[in-house]
Design an enzyme around this catalytic site. Structure first.
Site, PDB file in Angstrom:
ATOM      1  N   CYS A 121      -4.483   2.430  -3.884  1.00 43.04           N
ATOM      2  CA  CYS A 121      -3.286   2.882  -3.160  1.00 43.04           C
ATOM      3  C   CYS A 121      -2.120   1.930  -3.374  1.00 43.04           C
ATOM      4  O   CYS A 121      -1.290   1.741  -2.470  1.00 43.04           O
ATOM      5  CB  CYS A 121      -3.537   3.029  -1.660  1.00 43.04           C
ATOM      6  SG  CYS A 121      -4.709   4.299  -1.260  1.00 43.04           S
TER       7      CYS A 121
ATOM      8  N   HIS B  61       0.870  -1.176   0.000  1.00 43.53           N
ATOM      9  CA  HIS B  61       0.000   0.000   0.000  1.00 43.53           C
ATOM     10  C   HIS B  61       0.914   1.236   0.000  1.00 43.53           C
ATOM     11  O   HIS B  61       2.022   1.187   0.539  1.00 43.53           O
ATOM     12  CB  HIS B  61      -0.791  -0.074   1.309  1.00 43.53           C
ATOM     13  CG  HIS B  61      -1.916   0.872   1.460  1.00 43.53           C
ATOM     14  ND1 HIS B  61      -1.749   2.168   1.882  1.00 43.53           N
ATOM     15  CD2 HIS B  61      -3.253   0.700   1.287  1.00 43.53           C
ATOM     16  CE1 HIS B  61      -2.930   2.755   1.959  1.00 43.53           C
ATOM     17  NE2 HIS B  61      -3.864   1.886   1.605  1.00 43.53           N
TER      18      HIS B  61
ATOM     19  N   GLN C 209      -5.002  -5.192   6.478  1.00 44.58           N
ATOM     20  CA  GLN C 209      -5.929  -5.923   5.613  1.00 44.58           C
ATOM     21  C   GLN C 209      -6.246  -7.312   6.158  1.00 44.58           C
ATOM     22  O   GLN C 209      -7.244  -7.908   5.777  1.00 44.58           O
ATOM     23  CB  GLN C 209      -5.314  -6.030   4.214  1.00 44.58           C
ATOM     24  CG  GLN C 209      -6.303  -6.223   3.093  1.00 44.58           C
ATOM     25  CD  GLN C 209      -7.406  -5.211   3.067  1.00 44.58           C
ATOM     26  OE1 GLN C 209      -8.571  -5.598   3.116  1.00 44.58           O
ATOM     27  NE2 GLN C 209      -7.101  -3.944   3.012  1.00 44.58           N
TER      28      GLN C 209
ATOM     29  N   LYS D  77     -10.933  -1.205   9.686  1.00 50.24           N
ATOM     30  CA  LYS D  77     -11.007  -2.315   8.729  1.00 50.24           C
ATOM     31  C   LYS D  77     -11.582  -3.562   9.393  1.00 50.24           C
ATOM     32  O   LYS D  77     -11.791  -4.568   8.742  1.00 50.24           O
ATOM     33  CB  LYS D  77      -9.612  -2.614   8.170  1.00 50.24           C
ATOM     34  CG  LYS D  77      -8.976  -1.445   7.435  1.00 50.24           C
ATOM     35  CD  LYS D  77      -8.791  -1.700   5.968  1.00 50.24           C
ATOM     36  CE  LYS D  77      -8.354  -0.464   5.222  1.00 50.24           C
ATOM     37  NZ  LYS D  77      -6.949  -0.512   4.801  1.00 50.24           N
TER      38      LYS D  77
ATOM     39  N   ASP E   9       2.367  -5.101   8.382  1.00 56.68           N
ATOM     40  CA  ASP E   9       1.175  -4.284   8.211  1.00 56.68           C
ATOM     41  C   ASP E   9      -0.033  -5.226   8.210  1.00 56.68           C
ATOM     42  O   ASP E   9      -0.229  -5.993   7.262  1.00 56.68           O
ATOM     43  CB  ASP E   9       1.298  -3.521   6.887  1.00 56.68           C
ATOM     44  CG  ASP E   9       0.020  -2.791   6.498  1.00 56.68           C
ATOM     45  OD1 ASP E   9      -1.009  -2.956   7.178  1.00 56.68           O
ATOM     46  OD2 ASP E   9       0.056  -2.049   5.497  1.00 56.68           O
TER      47      ASP E   9
END
Ligand code: PLP
Length: 405
Positions: free
Chosen positions: A363, A122, A202, A225, A199
């Protein structure tokens, strides 16, 4: 245990609205998830009953707010299996967490050092490292992609050396849904003494990571999210790293003593939590975790994989439709195009039919460049979506294709 999807849908008031005269089909979950009534009620209850600033006041409201906020921190700790409560730092979200770490590493890096990121990142996971490299003279290396949207692991192993100081990968790509082999990535990085930041923005709505077992050095995610409020998230860091890292922002709440000669910083986690935080958001984050855990992550994963399989099969029946990201391990994200049609046009037509999908580069422009496309249509599914909604998407895409070709 199977999900009772109809019952679950009753928890989400927004799923009952209409868009352009059609019942809403919300398939933009990779951008942000919808919020259950339980989370909404938590926010309203905070503002209506015990809104106050935390950690400072002796009065009852302030103590109630502080207690609720700190209980939320403990819920996060338990959910992610984190050893110490003070290894949980509240942030405004993933982007904030990444910038906090990138800024802190400025003092550790020098020319010749290397940072490795994946080609699946991202933008929020590319730009802060480029800025860090500019500040320090370190070099950014990129793990390249296979045609199916998975990382080329052997190339990653080639990139690793004693010069590698940091490795940054997302657990799951927001643009393609690819699940990266993070346990192996972390293990290899540690062999050369590099730190790893994962990260989890997601992945957190699909899987429940065990951070002690994974052994990553840092982990970031956003509450929004995973059914929580916007503007709040968490950074996990191993205690030894958080002690070493300098504070990111100066302000109230993060200090022990202030004089004009010298300021000493507060203990963890407050050293990284300058200013009044998103108190309601933090408490809402805790409520969202509770909500998801009550449903159960195994049941969520099982059901979402059924949605993914069915949607993939039905969409591929459309002639000229191509799916990007076809690796063996992926979550319920389908990024696709139809030959000769711009993704934006498809998105616009399906919106007229009440269906929310995302179009564009998500993104993640480098991924689009890799496939030499301007963008994709992305349908991302959550546990509250239904097979009937998949059918509505497929028939809307067929209709769009007819109108546009
Ligand atoms: C959404 C997302 C981000 C950014 O999260 P914010 O909440 O906007 O800070 C970063 N990485 C991935 C993989 C994402 O999906």
């Amino acid at each position: 245990m199977a999900l009772n999807v109809q019952e679950i849908r009753n928890d989400f008031p927004i799923l009952h609205r209409e868009v352009n005269g059609h019942p809403l089909v919300y398939l933009d979950n990779a951008a942000t998830s919808q919020k259950p009534q339980q989370v909404i009620d938590t926010l309203v209850h905070y503002y209506s009953h015990y809104n106050a600033n935390i950690h400072r006041g002796v009065h009852t409201l302030s103590q109630e707010a502080t207690d609720a906020y700190e209980i939320a921190r403990k819920k996060i700790q338990a959910h992610f299996n984190i050893r110490h409560t003070h290894e949980v730092i509240f942030t405004s979200g993933t982007t904030h967490g990444i910038n906090l770490v990138a800024n802190g590493f400025s003092s550790f890096l020098k020319e010749g050092d290397e940072i490795i990121v994946s080609a699946l990142e991202h933008h929020s996971n590319i730009v802060p490292w480029q800025m860090l490299c500019e500040r320090t003279g370190a070099t950014l290396k990129v793990i390249p992609l296979n045609e199916n949207g998975t990382l080329i692991f052997s190339e990653y192993e080639q990139l690793l050396s004693s010069a590698t100081k940091l490795v940054f990968v997302n657990h799951i790509s927001n643009a393609l849904g690819t699940i990266n082999p993070i346990a192996k990535i972390i293990e290899k990085a540690h062999e050369v003494g590099a730190a790893v930041l994962i990260d989890g923005a997601q992945s957190c709505s699909h899987v429940k990571p065990d951070l002690q077992a994974l052994d990553c050095d840092f982990y970031v995610t956003s509450a929004h999210k995973m059914c929580g409020p916007t503007g709040v998230g968490m950074l996990y860091g191993k205690l030894e790293w958080l002690n070493k890292l300098p504070p990111y922002q100066g302000g109230g709440e993060m200090i022990k003593e202030v004089t004009f000669e010298k300021t000493t910083y507060a203990d963890l986690p407050h050293k990284f939590e300058a200013g009044t935080p998103n108190i309601a958001g933090g408490i809402g984050f805790g409520a969202a975790l509770e909500y998801l855990n009550n449903i159960g992550f195994e049941a969520i994963a099982q059901y979402e994989s059924e949605l993914l399989a069915y949607a993939t099969e039905e969409l591929l029946k459309i002639e000229g439709l191509k799916i990007y990201g076809t690796g063996p391990d992926k979550t319920s994200v389908i990024s696709f195009n139809i030959e000769g049609i711009h993704p934006y046009d498809i998105g616009t037509i399906v919106d007229k039919l009440g269906i929310a999908v995302r179009t564009g580069h998500h993104c993640a422009q480098p991924i689009m460049d890799f496939y030499q496309i301007p963008g994709t249509v992305r349908a991302s599914f959550a546990f509250y979506n239904t097979m009937e909604e998949v059918d509505r998407l497929v028939s809307a895409v067929k209709k769009a294709k007819m109108m546009l070709s």
